[in-house]
Design a protein around this motif. Structure first.
Motif, PDB file in Angstrom:
ATOM      1  N   ASP A 134      60.671 -38.917  55.926  1.00  0.00           N
ATOM      2  CA  ASP A 134      61.819 -38.730  55.029  1.00  0.00           C
ATOM      3  C   ASP A 134      61.360 -38.721  53.574  1.00  0.00           C
ATOM      4  O   ASP A 134      61.775 -37.857  52.791  1.00  0.00           O
ATOM      5  N   THR A 138      61.194 -35.483  50.636  1.00  0.00           N
ATOM      6  CA  THR A 138      62.140 -35.586  49.517  1.00  0.00           C
ATOM      7  C   THR A 138      61.479 -35.940  48.190  1.00  0.00           C
ATOM      8  O   THR A 138      62.111 -35.797  47.141  1.00  0.00           O
ATOM      9  N   ARG A 165      66.521 -32.527  51.901  1.00  0.00           N
ATOM     10  CA  ARG A 165      65.458 -32.130  52.821  1.00  0.00           C
ATOM     11  C   ARG A 165      66.113 -31.466  54.019  1.00  0.00           C
ATOM     12  O   ARG A 165      67.335 -31.475  54.171  1.00  0.00           O
ATOM     13  N   PHE A 168      67.340 -33.946  60.051  1.00  0.00           N
ATOM     14  CA  PHE A 168      66.708 -34.583  61.201  1.00  0.00           C
ATOM     15  C   PHE A 168      67.738 -34.688  62.327  1.00  0.00           C
ATOM     16  O   PHE A 168      68.874 -35.130  62.101  1.00  0.00           O
ATOM     17  N   TYR A 184      68.850 -42.126  59.186  1.00  0.00           N
ATOM     18  CA  TYR A 184      68.133 -40.941  58.716  1.00  0.00           C
ATOM     19  C   TYR A 184      68.614 -39.629  59.340  1.00  0.00           C
ATOM     20  O   TYR A 184      68.248 -38.554  58.870  1.00  0.00           O
TER      21      TYR A 184
END
Length: 297
Positions: A134, A138, A165, A168, A184
């Motif tokens: 992550d 980013t 981003r 996920f 996330y």
């Protein structure tokens, strides 16, 4: 409810290009591929890399989303994976979703010469892998030292086309994985309860997945996030129903409706592969692709 497909990376590109383009023509929301080095009964046959396959698919399609179901730490490192994902997101003009999970005990688990990790070890690595990835996707520069992964001034400029981003889709059923999905994930992925695959019933499977959805909601509530913010993806073919939902349009709509009632937003069906666990009538498959989504709105 959205309908997507997963295309195993078994085709030389002369044929594979036609398959991915046909998936877009059929109106699939997304087409995914497995990110393995080899897989189950396909081990001794053709099997190509996921990221190069998706890169080629990005140049052969226009609007369909693309992604992995799923990538895992078994043979991936966050630093190198982040660079590949940023490149793929750029080539596809922001159409990539990263399906990501803790991995399992298949061929990937030993291909690099290591002993297979225990479930606890996989969970420990996954718990470090996802937050680091992550950050890498980013931030322009990342330095990190963990128990399993490190990064030293890892540069990821210009970053993803999708901001902040690329999304996920976190595959998880246990408490630690569900917490990662809640924190996330833009989506959550399940294949159902594997313990029910051999001897369970469709009714037991639906009940088990209702419990998974509830546990995801609890994980979201624990961090003050609304569970409705997270798409819920069912990768089909691994429930006690097996291939029966693909036997007819009516059977599929019935199957999909039961899972839509649980809160699933996306179903993923396997592109037919003759003489395999994913064999299916191609005409019925295409009918499902074209007609089922309109019946599930």
């Amino acid at each position: 409810m959205r309908l997507s497909t997963v295309i195993l990376p078994i085709h030389r590109w002369g044929e594979g290009q036609r398959v991915w383009q046909r998936a877009e023509d059929l109106g699939f929301h997304a087409s995914y591929t497995y990110d393995h080095l080899s897989w189950r009964t396909f081990r001794d046959g053709p099997w190509f890399g996921a990221v190069p396959t998706l890169t080629a698919a990005a140049t052969a399609t226009q609007s369909m989303r693309l992604g992995t179901l799923v990538t895992s730490p078994n043979f991936r490192h966050p630093v190198t994976l982040a660079k590949e994902l940023i490149s793929l997101d750029d080539v596809s003009d922001g159409r990539v979703t990263l399906g990501i999970g803790a991995g399992g005990t298949g061929f990937d688990a030993t291909a690099l010469g290591q002993e297979p990790w225990t479930p606890r070890e996989r969970a420990d690595r996954f718990g470090e892998f996802v937050p680091l990835l992550d950050r890498l996707l980013t931030e322009d520069s990342v330095s990190y030292k963990g128990d399993f992964y490190s990064a030293h001034e890892a540069r990821d400029i210009p970053g993803c086309v999708q901001r902040p981003r690329l999304p996920f889709a976190v595959a998880a059923t246990g408490p630690r994985g569900l917490k990662l999905a809640a924190r996330y994930g833009q989506a959550w992925v399940t294949t159902g309860d594997p313990k029910l695959f051999e001897n369970g019933t469709p009714e037991q499977s639906v009940h088990a997945m209702r419990g998974q959805v509830d546990k995801l909601a609890d994980a979201c509530a624990g961090i003050g996030r609304a569970a409705a913010e997270i798409d819920k993806i069912l990768l089909t073919g691994f429930t006690p129903d097996r291939g029966r939902p693909l036997e007819s349009l009516g059977a599929f709509v019935d199957f999909a409706g039961r899972h839509q009632e649980l809160g699933f937003t996306d179903l993923v069906i396997h592109w037919p592969i003759p003489d395999s666990d994913f064999a299916a009538d191609e005409k019925v498959f295409e009918q499902i692709a074209m007609e089922a989504p309109t019946q599930l709105r």
